[in-house]
Design a protein around this motif. Structure first.
Motif, PDB file in Angstrom:
ATOM      1  N   LEU A 195       6.054  -2.410  -3.045  1.00 33.74           N
ATOM      2  CA  LEU A 195       4.860  -2.159  -2.236  1.00 33.74           C
ATOM      3  C   LEU A 195       4.808  -0.691  -1.830  1.00 33.74           C
ATOM      4  O   LEU A 195       5.804  -0.127  -1.372  1.00 33.74           O
ATOM      5  N   ILE A 196       3.653  -0.075  -1.998  1.00 31.99           N
ATOM      6  CA  ILE A 196       3.424   1.301  -1.568  1.00 31.99           C
ATOM      7  C   ILE A 196       2.277   1.284  -0.559  1.00 31.99           C
ATOM      8  O   ILE A 196       1.220   0.712  -0.813  1.00 31.99           O
ATOM      9  N   VAL A 197       2.514   1.898   0.589  1.00 32.27           N
ATOM     10  CA  VAL A 197       1.431   2.105   1.553  1.00 32.27           C
ATOM     11  C   VAL A 197       0.909   3.518   1.316  1.00 32.27           C
ATOM     12  O   VAL A 197       1.636   4.498   1.475  1.00 32.27           O
ATOM     13  N   GLY A 198      -0.345   3.621   0.889  1.00 34.58           N
ATOM     14  CA  GLY A 198      -0.919   4.911   0.536  1.00 34.58           C
ATOM     15  C   GLY A 198      -1.949   5.377   1.550  1.00 34.58           C
ATOM     16  O   GLY A 198      -2.701   4.573   2.115  1.00 34.58           O
ATOM     17  N   ASP A 199      -1.958   6.680   1.790  1.00 36.38           N
ATOM     18  CA  ASP A 199      -3.018   7.312   2.574  1.00 36.38           C
ATOM     19  C   ASP A 199      -3.998   7.880   1.556  1.00 36.38           C
ATOM     20  O   ASP A 199      -3.735   8.903   0.927  1.00 36.38           O
ATOM     21  N   GLY A 200      -5.116   7.205   1.365  1.00 41.34           N
ATOM     22  CA  GLY A 200      -6.036   7.543   0.290  1.00 41.34           C
ATOM     23  C   GLY A 200      -7.235   8.348   0.746  1.00 41.34           C
ATOM     24  O   GLY A 200      -7.771   8.143   1.847  1.00 41.34           O
ATOM     25  N   ARG A 201      -7.652   9.301  -0.092  1.00 46.64           N
ATOM     26  CA  ARG A 201      -8.896  10.055   0.090  1.00 46.64           C
ATOM     27  C   ARG A 201      -9.653   9.966  -1.221  1.00 46.64           C
ATOM     28  O   ARG A 201      -9.210  10.509  -2.237  1.00 46.64           O
ATOM     29  N   TRP A 202     -10.762   9.239  -1.216  1.00 48.28           N
ATOM     30  CA  TRP A 202     -11.523   8.973  -2.429  1.00 48.28           C
ATOM     31  C   TRP A 202     -12.852   9.734  -2.383  1.00 48.28           C
ATOM     32  O   TRP A 202     -13.568   9.686  -1.380  1.00 48.28           O
ATOM     33  N   HIS A 203     -13.158  10.434  -3.490  1.00 48.25           N
ATOM     34  CA  HIS A 203     -14.397  11.207  -3.586  1.00 48.25           C
ATOM     35  C   HIS A 203     -15.224  10.685  -4.764  1.00 48.25           C
ATOM     36  O   HIS A 203     -14.693  10.474  -5.857  1.00 48.25           O
ATOM     37  N   LEU A 204     -16.516  10.539  -4.546  1.00 48.66           N
ATOM     38  CA  LEU A 204     -17.418  10.101  -5.605  1.00 48.66           C
ATOM     39  C   LEU A 204     -17.832  11.317  -6.431  1.00 48.66           C
ATOM     40  O   LEU A 204     -18.298  12.328  -5.893  1.00 48.66           O
ATOM     41  N   ALA A 237      -7.458   0.662 -13.148  1.00 48.97           N
ATOM     42  CA  ALA A 237      -6.709   0.911 -11.914  1.00 48.97           C
ATOM     43  C   ALA A 237      -6.723  -0.325 -11.024  1.00 48.97           C
ATOM     44  O   ALA A 237      -5.746  -0.626 -10.339  1.00 48.97           O
ATOM     45  N   ARG A 238      -7.798  -1.052 -11.047  1.00 52.07           N
ATOM     46  CA  ARG A 238      -7.929  -2.259 -10.211  1.00 52.07           C
ATOM     47  C   ARG A 238      -6.888  -3.296 -10.607  1.00 52.07           C
ATOM     48  O   ARG A 238      -6.248  -3.908  -9.758  1.00 52.07           O
ATOM     49  N   ASP A 239      -6.709  -3.497 -11.899  1.00 50.22           N
ATOM     50  CA  ASP A 239      -5.761  -4.502 -12.381  1.00 50.22           C
ATOM     51  C   ASP A 239      -4.321  -4.019 -12.275  1.00 50.22           C
ATOM     52  O   ASP A 239      -3.405  -4.810 -12.054  1.00 50.22           O
ATOM     53  N   MET A 240      -4.118  -2.712 -12.436  1.00 50.45           N
ATOM     54  CA  MET A 240      -2.765  -2.183 -12.544  1.00 50.45           C
ATOM     55  C   MET A 240      -2.117  -1.940 -11.188  1.00 50.45           C
ATOM     56  O   MET A 240      -0.908  -2.157 -11.015  1.00 50.45           O
ATOM     57  N   LEU A 241      -2.878  -1.516 -10.195  1.00 50.32           N
ATOM     58  CA  LEU A 241      -2.286  -1.033  -8.948  1.00 50.32           C
ATOM     59  C   LEU A 241      -2.425  -1.982  -7.768  1.00 50.32           C
ATOM     60  O   LEU A 241      -1.855  -1.714  -6.706  1.00 50.32           O
ATOM     61  N   TYR A 242      -3.158  -3.086  -7.927  1.00 50.07           N
ATOM     62  CA  TYR A 242      -3.459  -3.905  -6.757  1.00 50.07           C
ATOM     63  C   TYR A 242      -3.211  -5.384  -7.028  1.00 50.07           C
ATOM     64  O   TYR A 242      -3.767  -5.940  -7.976  1.00 50.07           O
ATOM     65  N   HIS A 243      -2.358  -5.994  -6.179  1.00 45.38           N
ATOM     66  CA  HIS A 243      -2.191  -7.441  -6.216  1.00 45.38           C
ATOM     67  C   HIS A 243      -3.391  -8.108  -5.554  1.00 45.38           C
ATOM     68  O   HIS A 243      -3.998  -9.030  -6.087  1.00 45.38           O
ATOM     69  N   ASP A 244      -3.714  -7.645  -4.345  1.00 44.89           N
ATOM     70  CA  ASP A 244      -4.860  -8.164  -3.607  1.00 44.89           C
ATOM     71  C   ASP A 244      -5.988  -7.148  -3.748  1.00 44.89           C
ATOM     72  O   ASP A 244      -5.936  -6.052  -3.184  1.00 44.89           O
ATOM     73  N   ALA A 294       5.182   9.892 -10.609  1.00 45.00           N
ATOM     74  CA  ALA A 294       6.339   9.810  -9.719  1.00 45.00           C
ATOM     75  C   ALA A 294       6.159   8.723  -8.671  1.00 45.00           C
ATOM     76  O   ALA A 294       7.109   8.022  -8.313  1.00 45.00           O
ATOM     77  N   MET A 295       4.938   8.547  -8.182  1.00 48.19           N
ATOM     78  CA  MET A 295       4.693   7.583  -7.116  1.00 48.19           C
ATOM     79  C   MET A 295       4.683   6.151  -7.634  1.00 48.19           C
ATOM     80  O   MET A 295       5.294   5.263  -7.033  1.00 48.19           O
ATOM     81  N   TYR A 296       4.015   5.928  -8.763  1.00 47.10           N
ATOM     82  CA  TYR A 296       3.809   4.561  -9.228  1.00 47.10           C
ATOM     83  C   TYR A 296       4.770   4.134 -10.335  1.00 47.10           C
ATOM     84  O   TYR A 296       4.977   2.939 -10.537  1.00 47.10           O
ATOM     85  N   GLY A 297       5.311   5.082 -11.088  1.00 45.05           N
ATOM     86  CA  GLY A 297       6.282   4.736 -12.127  1.00 45.05           C
ATOM     87  C   GLY A 297       5.735   4.714 -13.538  1.00 45.05           C
ATOM     88  O   GLY A 297       6.509   4.726 -14.491  1.00 45.05           O
ATOM     89  N   ILE A 328      -4.176   2.128   2.288  1.00 46.37           N
ATOM     90  CA  ILE A 328      -4.422   1.074   1.309  1.00 46.37           C
ATOM     91  C   ILE A 328      -3.092   0.666   0.693  1.00 46.37           C
ATOM     92  O   ILE A 328      -2.226   1.508   0.444  1.00 46.37           O
ATOM     93  N   ARG A 329      -2.913  -0.617   0.500  1.00 44.47           N
ATOM     94  CA  ARG A 329      -1.668  -1.146  -0.062  1.00 44.47           C
ATOM     95  C   ARG A 329      -1.775  -1.198  -1.581  1.00 44.47           C
ATOM     96  O   ARG A 329      -2.720  -1.784  -2.116  1.00 44.47           O
ATOM     97  N   GLU A 330      -0.806  -0.596  -2.243  1.00 47.20           N
ATOM     98  CA  GLU A 330      -0.789  -0.559  -3.701  1.00 47.20           C
ATOM     99  C   GLU A 330       0.584  -1.016  -4.190  1.00 47.20           C
ATOM    100  O   GLU A 330       1.489  -1.243  -3.385  1.00 47.20           O
ATOM    101  N   ARG A 331       0.721  -1.158  -5.500  1.00 41.48           N
ATOM    102  CA  ARG A 331       2.010  -1.576  -6.040  1.00 41.48           C
ATOM    103  C   ARG A 331       2.450  -0.621  -7.138  1.00 41.48           C
ATOM    104  O   ARG A 331       1.630  -0.036  -7.854  1.00 41.48           O
ATOM    105  N   ALA A 332       3.761  -0.464  -7.241  1.00 40.21           N
ATOM    106  CA  ALA A 332       4.335   0.387  -8.277  1.00 40.21           C
ATOM    107  C   ALA A 332       4.640  -0.448  -9.519  1.00 40.21           C
ATOM    108  O   ALA A 332       4.461  -1.672  -9.536  1.00 40.21           O
ATOM    109  N   GLN A 333       5.128   0.218 -10.546  1.00 39.24           N
ATOM    110  CA  GLN A 333       5.436  -0.471 -11.803  1.00 39.24           C
ATOM    111  C   GLN A 333       6.498  -1.547 -11.600  1.00 39.24           C
ATOM    112  O   GLN A 333       6.479  -2.578 -12.269  1.00 39.24           O
TER     113      GLN A 333
END
Length: 641
Positions: free
Chosen positions: A227-236, A190-197, A176-179, A218-223
């Motif tokens: 531009l999507i501004v995301g509030d990210g929480r990343w867990h290893l 994910a690196r190639d698909m969601l990020y211009h920079d 729903a968020m990215y398309g 973090i700035r991401e991109r949709a399909q």
């Protein structure tokens, strides 16, 4: 894989290389460098060459390697998992790759078999650690899928990816968020698909690998490249031994929230700027007023060409400074619009004339009028906006191009989804004026700052950075909106949207041409000596008698003693002690019927507008020129202000 190899030594001797006299030298030297077992096999399944790693792996004497078949030397290759791959390569001449568990070594191996001249080449690699990592990650993903109903109920995007950023899990919130659907996303980077920079992404990855957790915007991109501004929480994610195996990300879409916050912060900055502008505008306009008046008075006398040139330069500079102050005040405080019917056809024709006179021959001008309605507002203010946009378009097309001026009517509709500037004007009948150029366009970073005061991409001294912010303030005062669509190298389109109105005949504009005086007496009150002197000089040069004072109390004394001889009071509004508003109120309460012309370096707000209760007859904005001064005086004296 030595840690998985049983300790087997035959004859007490360390394995030695097989005789490879029949193997080409180039092949031998290349394969010998491989750290993993490589063998060359003849059609009768005998080994013609084995590198040192293969010999060590087998643990059998050299003569056995050359005598027995590959199935006897490496019995684990004869299993159902590996033998079909070798036979397919040998008989069908097709390369094969198989990964399977070896009971013999209790380890995972990956076998790659290629057909070669005279047989096949078999390459063995221990992938136990890699396989265990993959299995752990798949186990984590299976666990997530078991909770899929719960995860899919959230609007947050939840993604699991390998350490190489390959997507392994993608919930419905991510779709729903990215398309992209899960089928489209899983298996992609994910690196190639969601990020211009990718710099911001790489920095976040470094942090999560170092600390085990990362959170932030973090700035991401949709399909659709939105531009999507995301509030990210990343867990290893880690395996049982604590080794990292992947990254689990939870991202909330805060694009709209960030936009509102940015607008709120911008509004706070604008409020601060408005306070600052109001504080300095009066003083700056008091500095510019005597400059304008003095140069115009001096230009009225006979002067040498050099003197006239210098005086004209001073006058132009003073006018430019006055324009900058007016723009700053308009931007910071808005404008009071005297609404009158505006025919967009007339406005478009005037814009066309301005463009034709301003743009070089290398720019083609197209005009398209399709609006069925007019609007209400100030033609002067709207033309100020249009002219500013045309000048910006000219600068964006240094090598020529096409400028399109267009109007159209619109019906009520909801603002488009993801509209960066939703506005109530779209929800009713409206008209739009568009200025479109084929110039260099703008980057998203520039567009983001486009409406900030004093931001400009022009060289130092060629732009004030107030044109577009002032234009936005003017359009807002007309209950409209101004927006831009642009991409680098693809020009820019500015759309001015205004409420629609039925056209009605506009009243004729009043003629404010300066008319000389007829000996009337004017009391000029201002605490600035230079303004007092130059204003008096300008009025006297045009057949007015002038009395001056720099104090409100002194002005009252003069009125009390000689009020019957005074025809007009011209007073500054902001003076220490007894200001212009107090003076005007006293005059209104006195028996003398004396008009008051109020002058101020601030915008003409409601508190300064003419009214019976304020005692103010007319308003004169600083800095004023000689014609403006004379026109305002004449109107106030004649009672037509």
């Amino acid at each position: 894989m030595s840690n998985h190899t049983p300790d087997r030594h035959v004859d007490g001797d360390a394995p030695s290389p097989v005789d490879w006299s029949a193997t080409p030298e180039q092949v031998r030297s290349s394969i010998e460098q491989f750290p993993h077992p490589v063998v060359l096999v003849t059609p009768d399944w005998r080994i013609s060459f084995a590198n040192a790693a293969a010999i060590a792996q087998s643990g059998v004497p050299t003569h056995v390697l050359t005598r027995d078949t590959i199935w006897e030397i490496y019995p684990e290759l004869a299993t159902e998992a590996f033998r079909p791959a070798h036979e397919r390569a040998m008989h069908e001449r097709e390369s094969a790759n198989v990964r399977a568990f070896s009971d013999h070594y209790q380890a995972w191996f990956e076998i790659t078999v290629h057909p070669i001249d005279g047989g096949i080449a078999s390459y063995l690699r221990d992938v136990t650690r890699d396989q265990l990592t993959r299995l752990k990650l798949e186990e984590s993903i299976r666990s997530l899928r078991e909770q899929a109903a719960l995860l899919d109920a959230t609007r947050d995007a939840m993604i699991v990816r390998d350490l190489d950023h390959t997507i392994r899990y993608w919930n419905s919130g991510a779709s729903a968020m990215y398309g992209w659907s899960a089928d489209e996303a899983v298996g992609r980077s994910a690196r190639d698909m969601l990020y211009h920079d990718v710099r911001e992404f790489d920095s976040s990855c470094t942090a999560v690998l170092r600390d085990g957790y990362w959170s932030g915007e973090i700035r991401e991109r949709a399909q659709d490249n939105r531009l999507i501004v995301g509030d990210g929480r990343w867990h290893l994610l880690r395996d049982d031994e604590g080794d990292p195996i992947g990254i689990f990300t939870v991202t909330s879409d805060i694009t709209d929230f960030r936009r509102v916050e940015d607008m709120r912060e911008r509004a706070q900055r604008m409020e601060s700027l408005g306070t600052l502008a109001g504080g300095i505008a009066h003083d700056l306009n008091n500095v510019l007023t005597p400059l304008l008046l003095a140069t115009q008075v001096l230009l009225a006398d006979d002067r040498s060409d050099r003197d006239r040139e210098m005086l004209t330069t001073i006058e132009k500079s003073a006018r430019r400074g006055a324009t900058m102050i007016r723009q700053m005040l308009t931007f910071a405080r808005g404008v009071d619009v005297e609404r009158a019917p505006i025919d967009l056809a007339d406005l478009l024709a005037e814009a066309h004339r301005f463009a034709r006179d301003t743009l070089p021959d290398s720019v083609d001008i197209l005009v398209r009028h399709e609006a069925r309605h007019g609007t209400l507002g100030s033609t002067t203010h709207l033309m100020q906006v249009v002219q500013n946009l045309i000048l910006n378009a000219r600068d964006a097309m240094p090598d020529g191009g096409t400028l399109t001026l267009a109007t159209h009517s619109g019906s009520p509709h909801e603002p488009p989804e993801h509209d960066p500037l939703p506005h109530a004007v779209l929800e009713k009948d409206h008209v739009a004026l568009s200025i479109i150029d084929s110039g260099v366009g703008m980057t998203p970073e520039i567009v983001e700052r486009l409406w900030e005061p004093f931001f400009t991409t022009k060289p130092l001294g060629e732009g004030t950075g107030l044109g577009l912010p002032t234009s936005a303030a003017i359009i807002e005062s007309h209950d409209g909106r101004i927006s831009v669509r642009t991409e680098p190298g693809r020009g820019a389109r500015f759309d001015i949207v205004l409420p629609a109105a039925e056209l009605a005949p506009a009243s004729a504009e009043r003629d404010d041409d300066a008319v000389p005086g007829h000996g009337e007496t004017i009391l000029v009150v201002d605490d600035e000596p230079l303004i007092l002197a130059t204003t008096a000089e300008a009025l006297q040069a045009h057949d007015y008698r002038v009395l001056t004072t720099n104090d409100g109390h002194e002005a009252l004394r003069i009125l009390r003693d000689d009020g019957h001889r005074i025809d007009l009071v011209l007073t500054d509004m902001m003076m220490p002690g007894f200001d212009g508003a107090s003076l005007a109120a006293h005059i209104a309460a006195s028996p003398h019927d004396i008009p008051v012309l109020a002058a101020s370096g601030l915008a003409a707000g409601a508190e300064l507008m003419p009214s019976a209760t304020s005692g103010i007859t007319a308003f004169l904005a600083k800095p004023y020129t000689v014609p403006t001064l004379l026109g305002a005086v004449r109107l106030a004296l004649d009672g037509t202000a």
